[in-house]
Motif scaffolding. Structure first.
Motif, PDB file in Angstrom:
ATOM      1  N   PHE A  24       0.985  -1.416  -0.131  1.00 20.43           N
ATOM      2  CA  PHE A  24       0.058   0.107  -0.052  1.00 20.43           C
ATOM      3  C   PHE A  24       0.784   1.350   0.130  1.00 20.43           C
ATOM      4  O   PHE A  24       1.871   1.132   0.503  1.00 20.43           O
ATOM      5  N   VAL A  25       0.262   2.277  -0.399  1.00 17.02           N
ATOM      6  CA  VAL A  25       1.130   3.956  -0.564  1.00 17.02           C
ATOM      7  C   VAL A  25       0.129   4.835  -0.099  1.00 17.02           C
ATOM      8  O   VAL A  25      -1.102   4.457  -0.131  1.00 17.02           O
ATOM      9  N   SER A  26       0.558   5.616   0.509  1.00 17.97           N
ATOM     10  CA  SER A  26      -0.126   6.566   1.330  1.00 17.97           C
ATOM     11  C   SER A  26      -1.316   7.165   0.148  1.00 17.97           C
ATOM     12  O   SER A  26      -0.849   7.452  -0.900  1.00 17.97           O
ATOM     13  N   PRO A  27      -2.358   7.574   0.574  1.00 21.47           N
ATOM     14  CA  PRO A  27      -3.444   8.034  -0.091  1.00 21.47           C
ATOM     15  C   PRO A  27      -3.116   9.415  -0.338  1.00 21.47           C
ATOM     16  O   PRO A  27      -3.845  10.255  -1.529  1.00 21.47           O
ATOM     17  N   HIS A  28      -2.291  10.033   0.276  1.00 22.61           N
ATOM     18  CA  HIS A  28      -1.819  11.596  -0.037  1.00 22.61           C
ATOM     19  C   HIS A  28      -0.715  11.558  -1.187  1.00 22.61           C
ATOM     20  O   HIS A  28      -0.026  10.701  -1.436  1.00 22.61           O
ATOM     21  N   PRO A  29      -0.891  12.690  -1.883  1.00 24.51           N
ATOM     22  CA  PRO A  29       0.144  13.143  -2.980  1.00 24.51           C
ATOM     23  C   PRO A  29       1.682  12.887  -2.340  1.00 24.51           C
ATOM     24  O   PRO A  29       1.839  13.174  -1.276  1.00 24.51           O
ATOM     25  N   ARG A  30       2.660  12.451  -3.140  1.00 28.14           N
ATOM     26  CA  ARG A  30       3.884  12.491  -2.717  1.00 28.14           C
ATOM     27  C   ARG A  30       4.582  13.685  -2.144  1.00 28.14           C
ATOM     28  O   ARG A  30       5.380  13.600  -1.139  1.00 28.14           O
ATOM     29  N   ALA A  31       4.270  14.607  -2.666  1.00 27.45           N
ATOM     30  CA  ALA A  31       4.914  16.142  -1.978  1.00 27.45           C
ATOM     31  C   ALA A  31       4.379  16.060  -0.514  1.00 27.45           C
ATOM     32  O   ALA A  31       5.284  16.527   0.147  1.00 27.45           O
ATOM     33  N   ASP A  73     -16.282  -7.219   0.457  1.00 26.07           N
ATOM     34  CA  ASP A  73     -17.318  -6.313   1.016  1.00 26.07           C
ATOM     35  C   ASP A  73     -16.791  -5.206   2.165  1.00 26.07           C
ATOM     36  O   ASP A  73     -17.226  -5.136   3.319  1.00 26.07           O
ATOM     37  N   CYS A  74     -15.818  -4.546   1.674  1.00 26.91           N
ATOM     38  CA  CYS A  74     -15.231  -3.748   2.352  1.00 26.91           C
ATOM     39  C   CYS A  74     -16.049  -2.194   2.761  1.00 26.91           C
ATOM     40  O   CYS A  74     -16.567  -1.900   1.699  1.00 26.91           O
ATOM     41  N   LYS A  75     -15.941  -1.762   3.785  1.00 22.70           N
ATOM     42  CA  LYS A  75     -16.785  -0.179   3.940  1.00 22.70           C
ATOM     43  C   LYS A  75     -15.618   0.382   4.505  1.00 22.70           C
ATOM     44  O   LYS A  75     -14.737   0.213   5.267  1.00 22.70           O
ATOM     45  N   ARG A 124      -7.461   3.633  -4.052  1.00 16.52           N
ATOM     46  CA  ARG A 124      -6.101   2.820  -4.654  1.00 16.52           C
ATOM     47  C   ARG A 124      -5.873   1.778  -3.430  1.00 16.52           C
ATOM     48  O   ARG A 124      -5.457   0.439  -3.835  1.00 16.52           O
ATOM     49  N   ALA A 125      -5.939   2.147  -2.280  1.00 20.19           N
ATOM     50  CA  ALA A 125      -5.595   1.158  -1.053  1.00 20.19           C
ATOM     51  C   ALA A 125      -6.586   0.090  -1.225  1.00 20.19           C
ATOM     52  O   ALA A 125      -6.548  -0.940  -0.815  1.00 20.19           O
ATOM     53  N   LEU A 126      -7.792   0.528  -1.523  1.00 18.76           N
ATOM     54  CA  LEU A 126      -8.824  -0.472  -1.416  1.00 18.76           C
ATOM     55  C   LEU A 126      -8.794  -1.612  -2.438  1.00 18.76           C
ATOM     56  O   LEU A 126      -9.156  -2.671  -2.241  1.00 18.76           O
ATOM     57  N   ASP A 127      -8.303  -1.002  -3.480  1.00 23.79           N
ATOM     58  CA  ASP A 127      -8.000  -1.961  -4.705  1.00 23.79           C
ATOM     59  C   ASP A 127      -6.935  -2.934  -4.463  1.00 23.79           C
ATOM     60  O   ASP A 127      -7.086  -4.204  -4.579  1.00 23.79           O
TER      61      ASP A 127
END
Length: 332
Positions: free
Chosen positions: A95-102, A126-128, A140-143
């Motif tokens: 997983f990578v952070s959901p925030h932009p790299r900067a 069945d994720c929430k 992206r993390a959920l995928d």
């Protein structure tokens, strides 16, 4: 470079069997047993699991074992702790952070919480989203979570389809929050996600460490207990507050389920002993406190060990001499 959480297997510290059982039964009518029924139900469940049960039968056995544990049968509680195995990551989980790299490079932290279901094939379904971040990054993390493969949780070797909550915490390179920053972040989380059990639990635990006199602390503990009734820590803290307020009967009701499930937990036992003592049940208080002393970890700080021992002595001194010669077991 974005921070990668390489292994999304449940961490050892997060494998709270009691909380998991509460989570698993949240959408089902509870099975309730009288103490006299528990041994028979326990024996039937264990015998069933020795064969080749269907998934429906494994789920029923899980519910029966949990009910027998709740009814005070320690053998059932022990069986659950020993026979429930945690899921283990086989592939994926990057997983990578959901925030932009900067933002990550400038020190941005992130936490994503998904309530999902492990299936018997080791897939997550069945994720929430319980706590999310930017929409694209959260998706992206959920995928990635859906694409990962796990060895599923098992009960006595049989795969389980069971709810599970994933906590994905992302820290920037060389990033670490101070205690004060952790507490501030916890306050922010409950403000943004007022229905998140994790947010309230984290806030309550940081307040317990840093500021137990904070006016928000009782509310945080109560909310954590309400949203996560299977947590022994939250239940014990609520019960301890009730003891301090002189609500001894209420405290015993609050802590009793944890006392049955966590019968080897010294802090749970200490709280139950205080409730018994407040109710005038001196012998029960002494027996429970002595067990708490017996089960203390050797690694505990000496002042903490001495505090437990002093309390046992206090109960021993308060009990009438004739009571100390009896062998009445603690009330259930």
């Amino acid at each position: 470079m974005d921070e990668v959480l390489r292994d999304a297997s449940p961490r050892k510290g997060s494998w709270d069997v009691a909380a998991l059982l509460a989570d698993a039964s949240a959408d089902k009518p509870p099975v309730e047993l009288e103490p006299a029924q528990a041994p028979g139900v326990f024996a039937e469940a264990v015998q069933l699991l020795k064969g080749t049960p269907s998934q429906e039968e494994v789920q029923r056995a899980l519910g029966d074992l949990s009910a027998a544990c709740e009814a005070g049968l320690q053998a059932s509680c022990s069986f659950l702790h020993e026979s429930l195995s945690r899921p283990k990551l086989i592939s994926g989980g990057r997983f990578v952070s959901p925030h932009p790299r900067a933002l990550v490079e400038r020190g941005m932290f992130a936490l994503l919480i998904f309530r999902c279901r492990f299936d018997t094939d080791g897939r997550v379904r069945d994720c929430k989203v319980i706590e999310g971040g930017p929409v694209d990054g959260t998706q992206r993390a959920l995928d990635e979570l859906y694409a990962s493969l796990y060895r599923p949780p098992t009960l006595a070797g049989h795969p389980l389809s069971i709810p599970y909550t994933f906590h994905l915490r992302f820290t920037p390179p060389k990033g670490e929050l101070t205690r004060e920053e952790e507490l501030a972040w916890a306050r922010q989380r409950v403000s943004q996600h007022p229905k998140s059990a994790s947010a309230w639990m984290t806030l309550a635990q940081w307040l317990a460490v840093q500021s137990p006199q904070d006016r928000l602390y009782p509310q945080a503990v109560a909310r954590a207990h309400s949203l996560s009734p299977g947590s022994w820590w939250a239940a014990t803290e609520v019960a301890w507050q009730q003891v301090q307020s002189g609500e001894y009967a209420a405290a015993l009701i609050t802590v009793r389920p944890s006392m049955r499930r966590e019968w080897a937990n010294s802090y749970v036992l200490e709280t139950a002993a205080a409730a018994y003592f407040g109710l005038g049940q001196c012998l029960e208080a002494l027996k429970v406190q002595e067990r708490a002393v017996e089960l203390m970890l050797k690694a505990w700080p000496q002042p903490e060990q001495e505090r437990f021992q002093r309390k046992a002595q206090e109960y021993r001194t308060a009990c009438p001499p004739e009571a100390l010669t009896t062998s009445t077991p603690p009330a259930e």
